[in-house]
Scaffold this motif. Structure first.
Motif, PDB file in Angstrom:
ATOM      1  N   LEU A  17      -2.652  -8.498  21.816  1.00 17.45           N
ATOM      2  CA  LEU A  17      -2.754  -7.049  21.648  1.00 17.45           C
ATOM      3  C   LEU A  17      -2.240  -6.636  20.262  1.00 17.45           C
ATOM      4  CD1 LEU A  17      -3.260  -4.207  22.848  1.00 17.45           C
ATOM      5  CD2 LEU A  17      -0.880  -4.271  23.644  1.00 17.45           C
ATOM      6  N   GLY A  18      -1.096  -7.170  19.863  1.00 17.10           N
ATOM      7  CA  GLY A  18      -0.534  -6.834  18.553  1.00 17.10           C
ATOM      8  C   GLY A  18      -1.448  -7.232  17.418  1.00 17.10           C
ATOM      9  N   LEU A  19      -2.020  -8.432  17.500  1.00 18.47           N
ATOM     10  CA  LEU A  19      -2.900  -8.910  16.438  1.00 18.47           C
ATOM     11  C   LEU A  19      -4.156  -8.057  16.330  1.00 18.47           C
ATOM     12  CD1 LEU A  19      -3.504 -11.005  14.273  1.00 18.47           C
ATOM     13  CD2 LEU A  19      -4.520 -12.438  16.039  1.00 18.47           C
ATOM     14  N   VAL A  20      -4.783  -7.755  17.466  1.00 19.24           N
ATOM     15  CA  VAL A  20      -6.008  -6.941  17.446  1.00 19.24           C
ATOM     16  C   VAL A  20      -5.711  -5.540  16.903  1.00 19.24           C
ATOM     17  CG1 VAL A  20      -7.743  -5.834  18.922  1.00 19.24           C
ATOM     18  CG2 VAL A  20      -7.184  -8.245  19.258  1.00 19.24           C
ATOM     19  N   LEU A  21      -4.644  -4.898  17.395  1.00 19.04           N
ATOM     20  CA  LEU A  21      -4.304  -3.556  16.909  1.00 19.04           C
ATOM     21  C   LEU A  21      -3.949  -3.574  15.422  1.00 19.04           C
ATOM     22  CD1 LEU A  21      -2.217  -2.063  19.860  1.00 19.04           C
ATOM     23  CD2 LEU A  21      -4.535  -1.456  19.144  1.00 19.04           C
ATOM     24  N   TYR A  22      -3.225  -4.599  14.999  1.00 16.72           N
ATOM     25  CA  TYR A  22      -2.855  -4.692  13.580  1.00 16.72           C
ATOM     26  C   TYR A  22      -4.094  -4.836  12.702  1.00 16.72           C
ATOM     27  CZ  TYR A  22      -1.013  -6.459   9.199  1.00 16.72           C
ATOM     28  OH  TYR A  22      -0.747  -6.633   7.875  1.00 16.72           O
ATOM     29  N   LEU A  23      -5.016  -5.705  13.087  1.00 19.17           N
ATOM     30  CA  LEU A  23      -6.224  -5.899  12.277  1.00 19.17           C
ATOM     31  C   LEU A  23      -7.077  -4.635  12.231  1.00 19.17           C
ATOM     32  CD1 LEU A  23      -7.190  -9.541  13.282  1.00 19.17           C
ATOM     33  CD2 LEU A  23      -6.161  -8.751  11.140  1.00 19.17           C
ATOM     34  N   ILE A  24      -7.196  -3.930  13.357  1.00 12.57           N
ATOM     35  CA  ILE A  24      -7.944  -2.673  13.366  1.00 12.57           C
ATOM     36  C   ILE A  24      -7.230  -1.636  12.498  1.00 12.57           C
ATOM     37  CG2 ILE A  24      -8.687  -0.725  14.794  1.00 12.57           C
ATOM     38  CD1 ILE A  24      -9.086  -2.760  17.079  1.00 12.57           C
ATOM     39  N   ALA A  25      -5.925  -1.527  12.644  1.00 19.43           N
ATOM     40  CA  ALA A  25      -5.159  -0.550  11.866  1.00 19.43           C
ATOM     41  C   ALA A  25      -5.237  -0.848  10.381  1.00 19.43           C
ATOM     42  CB  ALA A  25      -3.705  -0.547  12.327  1.00 19.43           C
ATOM     43  N   ARG A  26      -5.151  -2.108  10.039  1.00 21.67           N
ATOM     44  CA  ARG A  26      -5.202  -2.478   8.623  1.00 21.67           C
ATOM     45  C   ARG A  26      -6.563  -2.149   8.017  1.00 21.67           C
ATOM     46  NH1 ARG A  26      -3.047  -7.858   5.635  1.00 21.67           N
ATOM     47  NH2 ARG A  26      -3.830  -7.263   3.612  1.00 21.67           N
ATOM     48  N   ALA A  27      -7.614  -2.370   8.801  1.00 19.35           N
ATOM     49  CA  ALA A  27      -8.960  -2.093   8.306  1.00 19.35           C
ATOM     50  C   ALA A  27      -9.239  -0.590   8.205  1.00 19.35           C
ATOM     51  CB  ALA A  27      -9.990  -2.750   9.218  1.00 19.35           C
ATOM     52  N   THR A  28      -8.572   0.223   9.031  1.00 22.20           N
ATOM     53  CA  THR A  28      -8.885   1.653   9.054  1.00 22.20           C
ATOM     54  C   THR A  28      -7.852   2.526   8.367  1.00 22.20           C
ATOM     55  OG1 THR A  28      -7.803   1.901  11.209  1.00 22.20           O
ATOM     56  CG2 THR A  28     -10.174   1.419  11.207  1.00 22.20           C
ATOM     57  N   THR A  29      -6.725   1.988   7.950  1.00 19.02           N
ATOM     58  CA  THR A  29      -5.696   2.786   7.288  1.00 19.02           C
ATOM     59  C   THR A  29      -6.155   3.141   5.883  1.00 19.02           C
ATOM     60  OG1 THR A  29      -3.933   1.743   8.557  1.00 19.02           O
ATOM     61  CG2 THR A  29      -3.293   2.840   6.517  1.00 19.02           C
ATOM     62  N   LYS A  30      -6.180   4.442   5.608  1.00 20.66           N
ATOM     63  CA  LYS A  30      -6.550   4.896   4.267  1.00 20.66           C
ATOM     64  C   LYS A  30      -5.343   4.754   3.361  1.00 20.66           C
ATOM     65  CE  LYS A  30     -10.140   7.966   5.762  1.00 20.66           C
ATOM     66  NZ  LYS A  30     -10.657   9.303   5.811  1.00 20.66           N
ATOM     67  N   VAL A  31      -5.587   4.197   2.179  1.00 17.30           N
ATOM     68  CA  VAL A  31      -4.514   3.915   1.240  1.00 17.30           C
ATOM     69  C   VAL A  31      -4.570   4.928   0.114  1.00 17.30           C
ATOM     70  CG1 VAL A  31      -3.567   2.199  -0.322  1.00 17.30           C
ATOM     71  CG2 VAL A  31      -4.607   1.482   1.815  1.00 17.30           C
ATOM     72  N   THR A  45       0.796  -1.233   0.000  1.00 14.47           N
ATOM     73  CA  THR A  45       0.000   0.000   0.000  1.00 14.47           C
ATOM     74  C   THR A  45       0.819   1.270   0.000  1.00 14.47           C
ATOM     75  OG1 THR A  45      -0.110   0.071   2.411  1.00 14.47           O
ATOM     76  CG2 THR A  45      -1.840  -1.163   1.266  1.00 14.47           C
ATOM     77  N   GLY A  46       2.094   1.190   0.267  1.00 13.79           N
ATOM     78  CA  GLY A  46       2.917   2.384   0.273  1.00 13.79           C
ATOM     79  C   GLY A  46       3.149   2.950   1.668  1.00 13.79           C
ATOM     80  N   LYS A  47       2.438   2.452   2.682  1.00 15.39           N
ATOM     81  CA  LYS A  47       2.678   2.904   4.056  1.00 15.39           C
ATOM     82  C   LYS A  47       2.269   1.811   5.025  1.00 15.39           C
ATOM     83  CE  LYS A  47      -1.543   5.428   5.121  1.00 15.39           C
ATOM     84  NZ  LYS A  47      -2.070   6.719   5.467  1.00 15.39           N
ATOM     85  N   THR A  48       2.785   1.903   6.254  1.00  9.76           N
ATOM     86  CA  THR A  48       2.459   0.913   7.270  1.00  9.76           C
ATOM     87  C   THR A  48       1.101   1.258   7.888  1.00  9.76           C
ATOM     88  OG1 THR A  48       3.606   2.180   8.976  1.00  9.76           O
ATOM     89  CG2 THR A  48       4.873   0.478   7.823  1.00  9.76           C
ATOM     90  N   PRO A  49       0.463   0.294   8.556  1.00 10.62           N
ATOM     91  CA  PRO A  49      -0.815   0.599   9.199  1.00 10.62           C
ATOM     92  C   PRO A  49      -0.661   1.756  10.190  1.00 10.62           C
ATOM     93  CG  PRO A  49      -0.424  -1.769   9.191  1.00 10.62           C
ATOM     94  CD  PRO A  49       0.826  -1.105   8.712  1.00 10.62           C
ATOM     95  N   TRP A  50      -1.568   2.709  10.106  1.00 12.34           N
ATOM     96  CA  TRP A  50      -1.584   3.930  10.919  1.00 12.34           C
ATOM     97  C   TRP A  50      -0.312   4.755  10.749  1.00 12.34           C
ATOM     98  CZ3 TRP A  50      -3.573   1.054  15.789  1.00 12.34           C
ATOM     99  CH2 TRP A  50      -4.972   0.972  15.753  1.00 12.34           C
ATOM    100  N   GLY A  51       0.554   4.398   9.809  1.00 14.06           N
ATOM    101  CA  GLY A  51       1.791   5.131   9.585  1.00 14.06           C
ATOM    102  C   GLY A  51       2.836   4.902  10.669  1.00 14.06           C
ATOM    103  N   MET A  52       2.615   3.934  11.541  1.00  9.57           N
ATOM    104  CA  MET A  52       3.582   3.646  12.606  1.00  9.57           C
ATOM    105  C   MET A  52       4.757   2.856  12.029  1.00  9.57           C
ATOM    106  SD  MET A  52       0.943   2.673  15.731  1.00  9.57           S
ATOM    107  CE  MET A  52       1.985   1.399  16.295  1.00  9.57           C
ATOM    108  N   PRO A  53       5.979   3.122  12.481  1.00 14.22           N
ATOM    109  CA  PRO A  53       7.132   2.377  11.963  1.00 14.22           C
ATOM    110  C   PRO A  53       7.003   0.872  12.234  1.00 14.22           C
ATOM    111  CG  PRO A  53       7.830   4.225  13.343  1.00 14.22           C
ATOM    112  CD  PRO A  53       6.353   4.125  13.466  1.00 14.22           C
ATOM    113  N   SER A  54       7.576   0.084  11.356  1.00 15.07           N
ATOM    114  CA  SER A  54       7.482  -1.371  11.476  1.00 15.07           C
ATOM    115  C   SER A  54       8.119  -1.885  12.767  1.00 15.07           C
ATOM    116  CB  SER A  54       8.129  -2.035  10.271  1.00 15.07           C
ATOM    117  OG  SER A  54       7.396  -1.745   9.107  1.00 15.07           O
ATOM    118  N   PHE A  55       9.228  -1.244  13.204  1.00 19.42           N
ATOM    119  CA  PHE A  55       9.861  -1.720  14.437  1.00 19.42           C
ATOM    120  C   PHE A  55       8.924  -1.523  15.639  1.00 19.42           C
ATOM    121  CE2 PHE A  55      11.141   2.728  14.651  1.00 19.42           C
ATOM    122  CZ  PHE A  55      10.996   3.022  16.006  1.00 19.42           C
ATOM    123  N   LEU A  56       8.072  -0.485  15.598  1.00 15.21           N
ATOM    124  CA  LEU A  56       7.114  -0.279  16.676  1.00 15.21           C
ATOM    125  C   LEU A  56       6.042  -1.377  16.668  1.00 15.21           C
ATOM    126  CD1 LEU A  56       6.326   1.473  19.036  1.00 15.21           C
ATOM    127  CD2 LEU A  56       5.084   2.946  17.464  1.00 15.21           C
TER     128      LEU A  56
END
Length: 176
Positions: free
Chosen positions: A55-69, A33-44
């Motif tokens: 916690l990581g899985l739930v936040l990732y799925l929410i971020a992926r669903a709500t990140t505008k591409v 998509t050109g950016k990480t979910p919520w724009g947070m760095p991958s190391f974070l």
């Protein structure tokens, strides 16, 4: 909760594994998509997954669903892959993944229609399509892939993931 030494090591190994998974998911999302979910760095994302898989899985799925591409980033062809190194068989790739990266075939000409004569003063000469050296679907259709060296097709071919040499290539090249 008290953990023994071996249990602590086991939990740390699992946490590191989860961190790697979180990092890779974020990087794959960035490539597509050109950016990480919520724009947070991958190391974070990796650190969040290190702290807690759930916690990581739930936040990732929410971020992926709500990140505008950005539509421009999506059209930037994430399937573009570099060519295989010469002399080594590469992974099987679909023709659609490579379509557009090799010189287009000339469509058959219609009989009876005359092409307009280009005027060099008004029409600039066409710029040839440049394609980097890499494996492409074989234009002759006899093999799965043929090596394009950046200027012409070579006799190096592949079928079923095995690299071969087309012994009749030079003869076919002279006939065309």
């Amino acid at each position: 909760m008290k953990l023994s030494g071996s249990e602590t090591v086991f939990v740390l190994i699992l946490a590191c594994l989860f961190a790697v998974i979180g990092y890779r998911l974020s990087e794959n999302f960035r490539r597509l998509t050109g950016k990480t979910p919520w724009g947070m760095p991958s190391f974070l994302w990796g650190f969040i997954w290190f702290l807690s898989l759930l916690l990581g899985l739930v936040l990732y799925l929410i971020a992926r669903a709500t990140t505008k591409v950005d539509p421009a980033a999506r059209s930037a062809s994430p399937t573009v892959r570099p060519g295989w190194p010469s002399g080594t068989p590469g992974p099987a790739q679909s023709g659609s993944a490579l379509h557009g990266r090799y010189p287009a075939r000339v469509p058959p000409s219609d009989e009876g229609l005359e092409a307009p004569v280009p005027d060099p003063a008004r029409d600039p000469p066409p710029v040839p399509a440049v394609s980097p050296p890499m494996w492409h679907p074989d234009p002759s259709g006899e093999f799965d892939y043929r090596w394009w060296d950046g200027q012409e097709w070579t006799s190096n071919v592949a079928r079923g993931g095995v690299q071969l040499h087309d012994p009749n290539y030079d003869q076919r090249k002279r006939q065309s």
